[in-house]
Design a protein around this motif. Structure first.
Motif, PDB file in Angstrom:
ATOM      1  N   ARG A 197       0.830  -1.208   0.000  1.00  0.00           N
ATOM      2  CA  ARG A 197       0.000   0.000   0.000  1.00  0.00           C
ATOM      3  C   ARG A 197       0.864   1.258   0.000  1.00  0.00           C
ATOM      4  N   LEU A 198       1.814   1.282  -0.910  1.00  0.00           N
ATOM      5  CA  LEU A 198       2.602   2.504  -1.103  1.00  0.00           C
ATOM      6  C   LEU A 198       1.829   3.350  -2.108  1.00  0.00           C
ATOM      7  N   PRO A 199       1.315   4.501  -1.685  1.00  0.00           N
ATOM      8  CA  PRO A 199       0.435   5.276  -2.572  1.00  0.00           C
ATOM      9  C   PRO A 199       1.204   5.898  -3.745  1.00  0.00           C
ATOM     10  N   LEU A 200       0.460   6.141  -4.824  1.00  0.00           N
ATOM     11  CA  LEU A 200       1.030   6.806  -6.007  1.00  0.00           C
ATOM     12  C   LEU A 200       1.319   8.272  -5.721  1.00  0.00           C
ATOM     13  N   THR A 201       0.500   8.881  -4.861  1.00  0.00           N
ATOM     14  CA  THR A 201       0.636  10.318  -4.595  1.00  0.00           C
ATOM     15  C   THR A 201       0.429  10.581  -3.104  1.00  0.00           C
ATOM     16  N   ASN A 202       0.897  11.723  -2.639  1.00  0.00           N
ATOM     17  CA  ASN A 202       0.552  12.177  -1.294  1.00  0.00           C
ATOM     18  C   ASN A 202      -0.965  12.386  -1.227  1.00  0.00           C
ATOM     19  N   SER A 203      -1.482  12.360  -0.013  1.00  0.00           N
ATOM     20  CA  SER A 203      -2.896  12.680   0.188  1.00  0.00           C
ATOM     21  C   SER A 203      -3.002  13.488   1.472  1.00  0.00           C
ATOM     22  N   LEU A 204      -4.092  14.224   1.618  1.00  0.00           N
ATOM     23  CA  LEU A 204      -4.197  15.174   2.729  1.00  0.00           C
ATOM     24  C   LEU A 204      -5.621  15.156   3.267  1.00  0.00           C
ATOM     25  N   SER A 205      -5.750  15.041   4.591  1.00  0.00           N
ATOM     26  CA  SER A 205      -7.099  14.898   5.140  1.00  0.00           C
ATOM     27  C   SER A 205      -7.269  15.621   6.461  1.00  0.00           C
ATOM     28  N   MET A 206      -8.539  15.695   6.850  1.00  0.00           N
ATOM     29  CA  MET A 206      -8.900  16.178   8.171  1.00  0.00           C
ATOM     30  C   MET A 206      -9.365  14.948   8.963  1.00  0.00           C
ATOM     31  N   THR A 207      -8.829  14.793  10.167  1.00  0.00           N
ATOM     32  CA  THR A 207      -9.260  13.701  11.031  1.00  0.00           C
ATOM     33  C   THR A 207     -10.554  14.125  11.723  1.00  0.00           C
ATOM     34  N   LEU A 208     -11.505  13.174  11.846  1.00  0.00           N
ATOM     35  CA  LEU A 208     -12.844  13.501  12.353  1.00  0.00           C
ATOM     36  C   LEU A 208     -12.979  13.128  13.822  1.00  0.00           C
ATOM     37  N   ASP A 209     -13.866  13.832  14.514  1.00  0.00           N
ATOM     38  CA  ASP A 209     -13.928  13.671  15.976  1.00  0.00           C
ATOM     39  C   ASP A 209     -14.921  12.628  16.473  1.00  0.00           C
ATOM     40  N   THR A 210     -16.121  12.595  15.913  1.00  0.00           N
ATOM     41  CA  THR A 210     -17.153  11.747  16.528  1.00  0.00           C
ATOM     42  C   THR A 210     -17.326  10.397  15.820  1.00  0.00           C
ATOM     43  N   THR A 211     -16.721  10.255  14.658  1.00  0.00           N
ATOM     44  CA  THR A 211     -16.822   8.974  13.942  1.00  0.00           C
ATOM     45  C   THR A 211     -15.533   8.213  14.198  1.00  0.00           C
ATOM     46  N   VAL A 212     -15.556   7.428  15.267  1.00  0.00           N
ATOM     47  CA  VAL A 212     -14.324   6.755  15.699  1.00  0.00           C
ATOM     48  C   VAL A 212     -14.516   5.246  15.781  1.00  0.00           C
ATOM     49  N   THR A 213     -13.383   4.563  15.769  1.00  0.00           N
ATOM     50  CA  THR A 213     -13.355   3.123  16.031  1.00  0.00           C
ATOM     51  C   THR A 213     -12.617   2.922  17.350  1.00  0.00           C
ATOM     52  N   ILE A 214     -13.202   2.093  18.229  1.00  0.00           N
ATOM     53  CA  ILE A 214     -12.556   1.761  19.503  1.00  0.00           C
ATOM     54  C   ILE A 214     -12.206   0.287  19.450  1.00  0.00           C
ATOM     55  N   THR A 215     -10.941  -0.019  19.639  1.00  0.00           N
ATOM     56  CA  THR A 215     -10.476  -1.391  19.423  1.00  0.00           C
ATOM     57  C   THR A 215      -9.670  -1.892  20.614  1.00  0.00           C
ATOM     58  N   THR A 216     -10.016  -3.079  21.066  1.00  0.00           N
ATOM     59  CA  THR A 216      -9.241  -3.745  22.114  1.00  0.00           C
ATOM     60  C   THR A 216      -8.558  -4.959  21.499  1.00  0.00           C
ATOM     61  N   VAL A 217      -7.269  -5.080  21.750  1.00  0.00           N
ATOM     62  CA  VAL A 217      -6.531  -6.253  21.268  1.00  0.00           C
ATOM     63  C   VAL A 217      -6.026  -7.014  22.485  1.00  0.00           C
ATOM     64  N   VAL A 218      -6.350  -8.292  22.527  1.00  0.00           N
ATOM     65  CA  VAL A 218      -5.848  -9.149  23.610  1.00  0.00           C
ATOM     66  C   VAL A 218      -5.026 -10.271  22.987  1.00  0.00           C
ATOM     67  N   PHE A 219      -3.729 -10.250  23.232  1.00  0.00           N
ATOM     68  CA  PHE A 219      -2.876 -11.365  22.791  1.00  0.00           C
ATOM     69  C   PHE A 219      -2.954 -12.436  23.861  1.00  0.00           C
ATOM     70  N   ASP A 220      -3.376 -13.615  23.455  1.00  0.00           N
ATOM     71  CA  ASP A 220      -3.693 -14.650  24.442  1.00  0.00           C
ATOM     72  C   ASP A 220      -3.214 -16.007  23.929  1.00  0.00           C
ATOM     73  N   PRO A 221      -2.228 -16.604  24.617  1.00  0.00           N
ATOM     74  CA  PRO A 221      -1.681 -17.893  24.154  1.00  0.00           C
ATOM     75  C   PRO A 221      -2.715 -19.017  24.165  1.00  0.00           C
ATOM     76  N   ALA A 222      -3.822 -18.819  24.869  1.00  0.00           N
ATOM     77  CA  ALA A 222      -4.847 -19.867  24.949  1.00  0.00           C
ATOM     78  C   ALA A 222      -5.703 -19.946  23.680  1.00  0.00           C
ATOM     79  N   LEU A 223      -5.641 -18.920  22.837  1.00  0.00           N
ATOM     80  CA  LEU A 223      -6.468 -18.908  21.620  1.00  0.00           C
ATOM     81  C   LEU A 223      -5.914 -19.882  20.583  1.00  0.00           C
ATOM     82  N   GLN A 224      -6.828 -20.418  19.764  1.00  0.00           N
ATOM     83  CA  GLN A 224      -6.404 -21.325  18.689  1.00  0.00           C
ATOM     84  C   GLN A 224      -5.891 -20.542  17.483  1.00  0.00           C
ATOM     85  N   GLY A 225      -6.339 -19.296  17.350  1.00  0.00           N
ATOM     86  CA  GLY A 225      -5.944 -18.449  16.214  1.00  0.00           C
ATOM     87  C   GLY A 225      -6.520 -17.081  16.429  1.00  0.00           C
ATOM     88  N   ASP A 226      -6.262 -16.166  15.504  1.00  0.00           N
ATOM     89  CA  ASP A 226      -6.791 -14.808  15.656  1.00  0.00           C
ATOM     90  C   ASP A 226      -8.314 -14.813  15.552  1.00  0.00           C
TER      91      ASP A 226
END
Lengths: 329, 329
Positions: A28-57
Motif C-alpha cells: 500500500r505505497l500510494p502513487l501520490t501524497n494525500s491530505l485529510s482532516m481527522t474527524l472527531d465523533t466517527t471513531v473506532t474503539i479497538t481492544t486487542v488481547v494477545f492470548d496464548p490460549a487462543l487457537q488463532g486470531d
C-alpha cells in the motif's frame, strides 16, 4: 498463561486531496501524497488481547464474530506487529465503530489506526508516531493519516519506512465541520482496495499525478491560512479529478447516484448565496459537505430538507489515535 | 432587382468521440479529431435568399424573427461565403428545426451545415464537400461533420483549409439507433462555444489529448467492423473523459443532473441483461442511448418507464446535408 491487552480509539478522516492508486499494492505505497482532516465523533474503539490460549486470531466487529477476508486482513496486519515484537501469540480483536457502515465514512482508516496503536501497546512496542503511521498504512492506506489529529498528509514514499503521514496542523488550528449527506446506504460494488488497483487503467491518471503536487501545495497553505475558499476550490477539483479517474478506468467505476448530483448542485447553489460550503466525495455515492462552524446549522437544515438525503452525520476536526489503556504483566 | 435563393437540409449528429476545445477559437480549429453519426429525423431546413432590397441580414428561426448574437453569428458566417463569391448582398435566412431546442440535440451542427450548403448554392459557388465542410466548421465545429451522411470524422487540421470532415462509412453501412433520453429541457448555463474555451483550464485536458488518437482508431475500426461492443465501450469512455475535462475546468462545468446519472446506471444495468445499449452525453444533461435496431423498441419502452425521463427522441443514421432546391437567374 499471560495475556497482553490494550485499547485504542481513532477517528475516521475525510481526504481533501485523495488517495487513489498504489505504486505497490501489497505494501500500500500510494502513487501520490494525500491530505485529510481527522474527524472527531466517527471513531473506532479497538481492544486487542494477545492470548496464548487462543487457537488463532479472532475478530469481533460491532458485537459480531467475523471470519473470512476481514479476519484475514486483520491477521495479516497483526503479523507485521508480531514480527516486530518477536512473538507469535494469537489475538482477539474487539472493535466497535460509533458510525454506521456504508454511510460514506471509510471505517478502514479509523479501524487500522486504532488496531495498530492498540496492538503496538499490547505488545510493548515503543514506536514513534511516524512508525505507527507507516504500520497503519500497511492495513489501510488512509489509516496512516488517522494516527494524527487535525490535518495530516500521507507522504508517498517509495519504501515502507518512507511512506507515513505527518501532521500539517493540530485540531484546534481550524475547526472545520464535515456534514455527510447520506444518499444511499447500499454497499458499493467495488471497494477502495479493489479500486486502487484500477487507477493505472484510466487514461486520465497520468494527468492527475502531474497535477496533484500543485493541489497539495494549495491545500496545505489554505489550511495554514484558514482560507476556506481556496481549500474548498482545491478540494472539489480534487474529488472531481479522482472520480474522473474512477469513471474512466477499466472497468469504469461510476460511484455517483442521482442523489450525489443533487447534493453537488445544491452545495454550489448555496455558495452563490454566500454560504461557504464545498463538497468532496470518497469512493461511494455519499457527499461530504465541508463548511465553517458558523454555517453548520444552516447547511444541516438544508441537507435534511432534501428528499435525496436519507440522513446526515456531522463531524468536526478530531484528535487522531489515542491509547485508552493497556494491561501488560 | 435580382434575388438568389436556395434551400438545404442537414441532420444533427451525435459524436462518439467528442469535440471539446479549440486550437484557434475564432477559426474553430479543434484541438482533436472528432467522430460522429449523422442523424436522420432531427434536421434543420434552411432557405437563404440574397436580396439587394434588404437593409441588412435577417434571420427567422422556427417562425420567429431573431436579432442579437444569433443573427450576428449567421451574418459572420455568410460573410465568409459572400467573400468567396465576391458579393456583398444582404440575405434573409429562414430556418426550421424538426426537433425541440434544449433536448440534448445540438442544433448548431445541422443549422450551420444547412446554412453553408444553401448559401453556397444561392451564391453559385462550386464547392467540394471538403470545402463545404471546412466552411461549415467556421459557423460551428461539429457542423463540419453534418455535411456528410452516415459516419464522419472531423480532422483537426492546423489551418482552415485542412480542418474538414471526411466520411468514414455511408448511412446504409450500419443503421444504429440513437434514443435521446431528455431529463431536462432547461437551457444550459454555459453553451458549447463558451465551454470550448475552458478546455485548456482543466488539469485533465492533456491526458484526454494524449488518449484521443487511440480512441479514434478504435472507434473507426469498430464502425467499419459493425462492432457495437467496442464502439460502445470507446464511446462511453470518451463521453466520460470529456465530462471529466468539463467538471475539472475553471470554472467547473457540471452538466449532469440526477436524471443523467439515473439513465447512465440504467443503461449499464440493461447491458448486464444482454441489451447492447451504450450512453454518450454532450454538453448538457440529456443522455443519448445508442443501440442496434432490433433492441430499439425495448430500450424506448424502458427509458419511457423511467420517472426521470421527460421524453424520448429517436433517430437513426442519416444522410447529411442535401440541397433541396435553388433559384438563380
Amino acid at each position: 498463561m499471560t495475556t497482553y491487552a490494550a485499547t485504542a480509539c481513532a477517528g475516521a478522516n475525510i481526504a481533501f486531496i485523495k488517495y487513489w492508486g498504489n505504486l505497490d499494492e501489497a505494501l500500500r505505497l500510494p502513487l501520490t501524497n494525500s491530505l485529510s482532516m481527522t474527524l472527531d465523533t466517527t471513531v473506532t474503539i479497538t481492544t486487542v488481547v494477545f492470548d496464548p490460549a487462543l487457537q488463532g486470531d479472532q475478530l469481533t466487529l460491532n458485537e459480531e464474530a467475523i471470519v473470512g477476508p476481514a479476519l484475514e486482513r486483520v491477521s495479516t496486519h497483526l503479523d507485521h506487529l508480531r514480527r516486530l515484537a518477536g512473538v507469535t501469540l494469537p489475538a482477539h480483536v474487539t472493535s466497535r465503530n460509533t458510525f454506521p457502515t456504508g454511510a460514506g465514512i471509510a471505517s478502514s482508516a479509523s479501524a487500522f489506526a486504532a488496531l495498530t496503536m492498540a496492538a503496538a501497546a499490547a505488545l510493548g512496542l515503543d514506536l514513534s508516531p511516524k512508525e505507527l503511521s507507516a504500520l497503519a498504512r500497511l492495513g489501510s492506506g488512509s489509516a496512516a493519516r488517522s494516527i494524527f489529529g487535525g490535518y495530516a498528509e500521507l507522504i508517498a514514499g517509495a519504501r515502507h519506512e518512507d511512506a507515513y503521514a505527518v501532521q500539517i496542523a493540530p485540531p484546534d488550528h481550524w475547526p472545520l465541520v464535515d456534514i455527510v449527506a447520506v444518499v444511499s446506504r447500499e454497499h458499493k460494488a467495488v471497494g477502495s482496495t479493489g479500486g486502487h488497483a484500477l487507477a493505472h487503467t484510466s487514461p486520465l491518471n497520468p494527468a492527475r499525478l502531474a497535477h496533484v503536487h500543485t493541489a497539495l501545495a494549495r491545500a496545505r497553505s489554505a489550511i495554514l491560512a484558514r482560507d476556506i475558499e481556496t481549500l474548498g476550490e482545491v478540494m472539489e477539483l480534487d474529488a472531481l479529478t479522482m472520480h474522473a479517474v474512477m469513471m474512466t478506468s477499466r472497468p469504469s467505476l461510476l460511484y455517483w447516484l442521482p442523489g450525489t448530483m443533487a447534493v453537488m448542485h445544491a452545495v454550489r447553489s448555496w455558495r452563490q448565496e454566500g454560504i461557504p460550503a464545498y463538497f468532496t466525495i470518497d469512493a461511494g455515492p455519499n457527499v461530504h459537505v465541508i463548511t465553517l462552524p458558523d454555517y453548520a446549522t444552516e447547511v444541516q437544515a438544508r441537507l435534511r430538507a432534501m428528499p435525496e438525503v436519507k440522513e446526515i452525520i456531522t463531524c468536526q476536526t478530531g484528535k487522531g489515535a489515542i491509547l485508552l489503556g493497556d494491561e501488560r504483566p
